[in-house]
Design a protein around this motif. Sequence first.
Motif, PDB file in Angstrom:
ATOM      1  N   THR A   1      39.052  51.759  47.250  1.00 14.04           N
ATOM      2  CA  THR A   1      39.461  50.355  47.199  1.00 14.04           C
ATOM      3  C   THR A   1      38.504  49.544  46.351  1.00 14.04           C
ATOM      4  N   LEU A   2      39.086  48.759  45.462  1.00 11.32           N
ATOM      5  CA  LEU A   2      38.341  47.807  44.656  1.00 11.32           C
ATOM      6  C   LEU A   2      38.667  46.430  45.219  1.00 11.32           C
ATOM      7  N   THR A   3      37.636  45.692  45.641  1.00  7.49           N
ATOM      8  CA  THR A   3      37.846  44.330  46.122  1.00  7.49           C
ATOM      9  C   THR A   3      37.628  43.399  44.937  1.00  7.49           C
ATOM     10  N   LEU A   4      38.688  42.680  44.582  1.00 13.71           N
ATOM     11  CA  LEU A   4      38.675  41.814  43.408  1.00 13.71           C
ATOM     12  C   LEU A   4      38.693  40.358  43.849  1.00 13.71           C
ATOM     13  N   TYR A   5      37.681  39.604  43.421  1.00 14.47           N
ATOM     14  CA  TYR A   5      37.588  38.182  43.728  1.00 14.47           C
ATOM     15  C   TYR A   5      37.984  37.396  42.489  1.00 14.47           C
ATOM     16  N   LEU A   6      38.973  36.529  42.653  1.00 14.54           N
ATOM     17  CA  LEU A   6      39.466  35.712  41.550  1.00 14.54           C
ATOM     18  C   LEU A   6      39.287  34.238  41.881  1.00 14.54           C
TER      19      LEU A   6
END
Length: 171
Positions: free
Chosen positions: A92-97
Amino acid sequence: MNVREIQQILLNNTYTKPDYIRRLTLIREYLESRFFAENKINFSDYLVNVKALQIDREALSVLDEHFFHLFTRDNVYLLINGLTESIKVLPTLTLYLAVMLDDYQIIELGKWFRQNLNPDLIIDVRCNPTLVSGCSYVWNNRYKDLSLHYFLSKKQELINRILDAYAKQQL
């Protein structure tokens, strides 16, 4: 075909956890309708009838009768439960936008991350307005900041000199 192979079919054009769960739910509900309500409607018509999102209809359009013949009345819940559990072990890649992107932009990011990091990853997208611009992500327990704030902080001394020079000219 086993759970892993079926999962790979779903992951071909599913990049985020919510999309995966939502699409798996649509498949489960269709199969329940097919096996237990004797509904003979095809999957694409079913998606229209339940008012599935356009992005889901597009992503699931690759599923043909061959795919649905992998499921039987006896194995449907075994496979669906296996698919639900298997998402927990995906990288899992946690992506913060800074802002939420539309589905098509997420697809492009998903393709890029899979090409450059891991072909099996799934993205957990989160909104962090403090980023102002850009994004950050966590991959393999490492935080990578690609925000405007980060890049400006790397050049803080240069920015301060420019501002000081500008301020001197204005006085």
